[in-house]
Design a protein around this motif. Structure first.
Motif, PDB file in Angstrom:
ATOM      1  N   ARG A 131       0.781  -1.255   0.139  1.00 13.01           N
ATOM      2  CA  ARG A 131      -0.032   0.069  -0.178  1.00 13.01           C
ATOM      3  C   ARG A 131       0.708   1.369  -0.002  1.00 13.01           C
ATOM      4  NH1 ARG A 131      -4.724  -1.297   4.344  1.00 13.01           N
ATOM      5  NH2 ARG A 131      -5.451  -3.273   3.159  1.00 13.01           N
ATOM      6  N   ARG A 132       0.558   2.058  -0.816  1.00 14.67           N
ATOM      7  CA  ARG A 132       1.214   3.491  -0.962  1.00 14.67           C
ATOM      8  C   ARG A 132       0.756   4.538  -0.074  1.00 14.67           C
ATOM      9  NH1 ARG A 132       6.050   2.187  -3.013  1.00 14.67           N
ATOM     10  NH2 ARG A 132       5.999   0.904  -4.735  1.00 14.67           N
ATOM     11  N   GLU A 133      -0.370   4.302   0.610  1.00 14.85           N
ATOM     12  CA  GLU A 133      -1.086   5.183   1.409  1.00 14.85           C
ATOM     13  C   GLU A 133      -0.247   5.859   2.589  1.00 14.85           C
ATOM     14  OE1 GLU A 133      -3.805   2.132   3.835  1.00 14.85           O
ATOM     15  OE2 GLU A 133      -4.738   3.610   2.463  1.00 14.85           O
ATOM     16  N   TYR A 134      -0.464   6.915   3.072  1.00 17.23           N
ATOM     17  CA  TYR A 134       0.054   7.397   4.444  1.00 17.23           C
ATOM     18  C   TYR A 134      -0.866   7.069   5.541  1.00 17.23           C
ATOM     19  CZ  TYR A 134       3.030   9.866   0.831  1.00 17.23           C
ATOM     20  OH  TYR A 134       4.053  10.097  -0.009  1.00 17.23           O
ATOM     21  N   ARG A 135      -0.022   7.272   6.668  1.00 17.46           N
ATOM     22  CA  ARG A 135      -0.667   7.034   7.711  1.00 17.46           C
ATOM     23  C   ARG A 135      -0.633   8.170   8.810  1.00 17.46           C
ATOM     24  NH1 ARG A 135      -1.455   1.150   9.824  1.00 17.46           N
ATOM     25  NH2 ARG A 135      -2.813   1.323   8.061  1.00 17.46           N
ATOM     26  N   ILE A 136      -1.621   8.554   9.667  1.00 19.35           N
ATOM     27  CA  ILE A 136      -1.819   9.814  10.314  1.00 19.35           C
ATOM     28  C   ILE A 136      -2.533   9.204  11.805  1.00 19.35           C
ATOM     29  CG2 ILE A 136      -2.297  11.955  10.828  1.00 19.35           C
ATOM     30  CD1 ILE A 136      -2.124  12.769   7.880  1.00 19.35           C
ATOM     31  N   ARG A 137      -1.946   9.598  12.753  1.00 20.41           N
ATOM     32  CA  ARG A 137      -2.614   9.410  14.094  1.00 20.41           C
ATOM     33  C   ARG A 137      -3.151  10.643  14.511  1.00 20.41           C
ATOM     34  NH1 ARG A 137       1.398   4.935  16.852  1.00 20.41           N
ATOM     35  NH2 ARG A 137       1.162   3.191  15.277  1.00 20.41           N
ATOM     36  N   THR A 138      -4.416  10.594  14.938  1.00 22.23           N
ATOM     37  CA  THR A 138      -5.031  11.761  15.534  1.00 22.23           C
ATOM     38  C   THR A 138      -5.811  11.492  16.830  1.00 22.23           C
ATOM     39  OG1 THR A 138      -7.177  11.771  14.447  1.00 22.23           O
ATOM     40  CG2 THR A 138      -5.090  13.018  13.176  1.00 22.23           C
ATOM     41  N   HIS A 139      -5.980  12.587  17.597  1.00 22.69           N
ATOM     42  CA  HIS A 139      -6.981  12.218  18.764  1.00 22.69           C
ATOM     43  C   HIS A 139      -8.354  12.098  18.402  1.00 22.69           C
ATOM     44  CE1 HIS A 139      -4.084  13.272  21.956  1.00 22.69           C
ATOM     45  NE2 HIS A 139      -3.669  14.223  21.026  1.00 22.69           N
ATOM     46  N   LEU A 140      -9.090  11.228  19.233  1.00 17.82           N
ATOM     47  CA  LEU A 140     -10.273  10.680  18.609  1.00 17.82           C
ATOM     48  C   LEU A 140     -11.356  12.050  18.301  1.00 17.82           C
ATOM     49  CD1 LEU A 140     -12.149   8.585  17.806  1.00 17.82           C
ATOM     50  CD2 LEU A 140     -12.820   8.214  20.569  1.00 17.82           C
ATOM     51  N   ASP A 141     -11.219  13.075  19.203  1.00 20.25           N
ATOM     52  CA  ASP A 141     -12.384  13.985  18.739  1.00 20.25           C
ATOM     53  C   ASP A 141     -11.960  15.195  18.082  1.00 20.25           C
ATOM     54  OD1 ASP A 141      -9.985  14.786  20.303  1.00 20.25           O
ATOM     55  OD2 ASP A 141     -10.809  16.559  21.316  1.00 20.25           O
ATOM     56  N   HIS A 142     -10.452  15.023  17.397  1.00 22.80           N
ATOM     57  CA  HIS A 142     -10.011  15.658  16.270  1.00 22.80           C
ATOM     58  C   HIS A 142     -10.366  15.042  15.098  1.00 22.80           C
ATOM     59  CE1 HIS A 142      -6.440  17.850  14.054  1.00 22.80           C
ATOM     60  NE2 HIS A 142      -7.575  18.178  13.770  1.00 22.80           N
ATOM     61  N   LEU A 143     -10.478  13.727  15.161  1.00 23.78           N
ATOM     62  CA  LEU A 143     -10.918  12.809  13.950  1.00 23.78           C
ATOM     63  C   LEU A 143     -12.300  12.966  13.873  1.00 23.78           C
ATOM     64  CD1 LEU A 143     -10.186  10.815  11.822  1.00 23.78           C
ATOM     65  CD2 LEU A 143     -10.842   8.905  13.501  1.00 23.78           C
ATOM     66  N   GLN A 144     -12.961  13.183  14.701  1.00 25.95           N
ATOM     67  CA  GLN A 144     -14.637  13.275  14.504  1.00 25.95           C
ATOM     68  C   GLN A 144     -14.788  14.507  13.899  1.00 25.95           C
ATOM     69  OE1 GLN A 144     -16.131  12.467  18.480  1.00 25.95           O
ATOM     70  NE2 GLN A 144     -16.584  10.262  17.976  1.00 25.95           N
ATOM     71  N   GLU A 145     -14.142  15.615  14.239  1.00 27.85           N
ATOM     72  CA  GLU A 145     -14.358  16.969  13.754  1.00 27.85           C
ATOM     73  C   GLU A 145     -13.869  17.064  12.327  1.00 27.85           C
ATOM     74  OE1 GLU A 145     -12.002  19.658  15.940  1.00 27.85           O
ATOM     75  OE2 GLU A 145     -13.133  19.236  17.704  1.00 27.85           O
ATOM     76  N   LEU A 146     -12.854  16.294  11.881  1.00 25.61           N
ATOM     77  CA  LEU A 146     -12.322  16.542  10.595  1.00 25.61           C
ATOM     78  C   LEU A 146     -13.256  15.546   9.637  1.00 25.61           C
ATOM     79  CD1 LEU A 146      -8.489  15.600  11.116  1.00 25.61           C
ATOM     80  CD2 LEU A 146      -9.371  17.619  10.232  1.00 25.61           C
ATOM     81  N   LEU A 147     -13.834  14.663   9.965  1.00 21.66           N
ATOM     82  CA  LEU A 147     -14.552  13.508   9.319  1.00 21.66           C
ATOM     83  C   LEU A 147     -16.175  14.050   9.271  1.00 21.66           C
ATOM     84  CD1 LEU A 147     -13.126  10.111   9.774  1.00 21.66           C
ATOM     85  CD2 LEU A 147     -12.571  11.937   8.143  1.00 21.66           C
ATOM     86  N   GLY A 148     -16.370  15.008  10.193  1.00 19.33           N
ATOM     87  CA  GLY A 148     -17.728  15.303  10.284  1.00 19.33           C
ATOM     88  C   GLY A 148     -18.827  14.393  10.958  1.00 19.33           C
ATOM     89  N   LEU A 149     -18.306  13.534  11.638  1.00 21.69           N
ATOM     90  CA  LEU A 149     -18.803  12.364  12.299  1.00 21.69           C
ATOM     91  C   LEU A 149     -18.952  12.536  13.703  1.00 21.69           C
ATOM     92  CD1 LEU A 149     -17.317   9.288  10.319  1.00 21.69           C
ATOM     93  CD2 LEU A 149     -19.385  10.486   9.766  1.00 21.69           C
ATOM     94  N   ASP A 150     -20.126  12.123  14.286  1.00 21.20           N
ATOM     95  CA  ASP A 150     -20.473  12.442  15.842  1.00 21.20           C
ATOM     96  C   ASP A 150     -20.693  10.886  16.492  1.00 21.20           C
ATOM     97  OD1 ASP A 150     -20.830  13.289  18.282  1.00 21.20           O
ATOM     98  OD2 ASP A 150     -22.803  14.166  17.975  1.00 21.20           O
ATOM     99  N   ASP A 151     -19.799  10.533  17.169  1.00 20.00           N
ATOM    100  CA  ASP A 151     -20.004   9.216  17.725  1.00 20.00           C
ATOM    101  C   ASP A 151     -20.262   8.062  16.808  1.00 20.00           C
ATOM    102  OD1 ASP A 151     -19.801  10.211  20.522  1.00 20.00           O
ATOM    103  OD2 ASP A 151     -22.136  10.576  20.615  1.00 20.00           O
ATOM    104  N   ARG A 152     -19.404   8.018  15.931  1.00 18.79           N
ATOM    105  CA  ARG A 152     -19.137   7.037  14.920  1.00 18.79           C
ATOM    106  C   ARG A 152     -17.886   6.516  14.396  1.00 18.79           C
ATOM    107  NH1 ARG A 152     -22.356   8.346   9.588  1.00 18.79           N
ATOM    108  NH2 ARG A 152     -21.505   6.317   9.238  1.00 18.79           N
ATOM    109  N   VAL A 153     -17.866   5.397  14.580  1.00 13.25           N
ATOM    110  CA  VAL A 153     -16.385   4.679  14.333  1.00 13.25           C
ATOM    111  C   VAL A 153     -16.582   3.333  13.273  1.00 13.25           C
ATOM    112  CG1 VAL A 153     -15.000   5.619  16.037  1.00 13.25           C
ATOM    113  CG2 VAL A 153     -16.307   3.289  16.390  1.00 13.25           C
TER     114      VAL A 153
END
Length: 293
Positions: free
Chosen positions: A93-115
């Motif tokens: 796989r040529r994709e990159y990987r980033i680790r963020t805090h869970l609340d920051h990830l929810q804000e970026l993806l526009g999701l609320d309490d969804r994983v």
């Protein structure tokens, strides 16, 4: 049980560095000074070593992170650089990987309490099967699986490759045994006069057979050692090349003590067997016939 509060995802990222090494925004307002208010604290992220190498990033670098291409996103700071684990499922796989805090990830993806999925750890001494059964009993909308079962499910392709390699190894061993038998037969056949002379001197058939078998065993062990050395050097070359190509710590070729012991034992057994067959075939012939009379 403990829940992991961070998640790893691949997201769109835009990095623009000025000649001095600072972040250059798409517009003057992004880096313009603020008056009458305090700028919000920047969030920290962790990126993989492959991304850091390709974009020239390091801890302290600032990047813009967004959940979809074309949007401005948030300005974040690289807090750490991590090395990927040696996972065969991700080597191509040529994709990159980033680790963020869970609340920051929810804000970026526009999701609320969804994983999509999350990992749950159990304390020492707690049976994993009972924990999985209890979670599935009270769960609604998701299902729990053991990490081992998930790994088996995702590694079926590699199991097929492993069986294919075993089949190739078996064919190679059989072909090597036939080649070794033919080689010893020819080698012993060339010593017909020497063996006939030993027989006429009164040397017993058992002594001649033992000497030929010991010689075949020594040759087999020496050949195994030389073959192991060639295999070890070849594995170093293969690993150095493909680890550089895929930028992963995964070992593509491996020579373990178990493999060396199996190869040496197999070679020794085949050598002794082939030597015994060749010697027995020759000592049964009368000495005068071996001399051509």
């Amino acid at each position: 049980m403990t829940f992991r509060t961070c998640c790893r995802v691949a997201v769109a990222i835009a990095v623009v560095l000025s000649p001095a090494g600072s972040l250059a925004a798409q517009g003057d307002s992004a880096l313009s000074p603020t008056y009458g208010r305090v700028a919000p604290a920047q969030r920290g992220i962790a990126i993989d070593a492959r991304m850091a190498e390709d974009f020239g990033l390091r801890p302290g670098s600032r990047v813009r992170l967004s959940g979809s291409p074309g949007t401005f996103g948030d300005t974040v700071e690289v807090a750490a650089v991590f090395q990927r684990k040696a996972d065969p499922a991700e080597v191509a796989r040529r994709e990159y990987r980033i680790r963020t805090h869970l609340d920051h990830l929810q804000e970026l993806l526009g999701l609320d309490d969804r994983v999509d999925r999350f990992a749950v750890g159990v304390r020492a001494g707690v049976p994993v099967d009972s924990a999985v059964a209890r979670i599935n009993h009270v769960a609604f909308g998701f299902r729990a699986h053991k990490s081992g079962d998930v790994a088996v499910q995702s590694s079926r392709t590699f199991r097929v490759v492993e069986r294919f390699h075993r089949a190739i190894g078996l064919i190679t061993v059989v072909a090597s045994a036939v080649f070794l038998l033919c080689l010893l037969l020819l080698s012993v056949e060339e010593r017909r006069r020497d063996i006939a002379a030993l027989r006429l001197m009164g040397i017993s058939q058992g002594t001649i057979i033992r000497s030929i078998v010991i010689e075949a065993a020594v040759v087999s062990v020496i050949g195994s050692i030389i073959g192991a050395g060639i295999g070890w050097v070849s594995s170093l070359i293969v690993n150095a090349h493909f680890q550089q190509v895929y930028r992963t710590p995964l070992l593509f070729a491996l020579l373990t003590p178990e493999i060396f012991a199996f190869a040496t034992l197999t070679s020794l057994v085949l050598g002794i067997g082939a030597g015994a067959v060749a010697a027995w075939r020759l000592v049964r012939t009368p000495p005068l016939t071996l001399l051509g009379r």
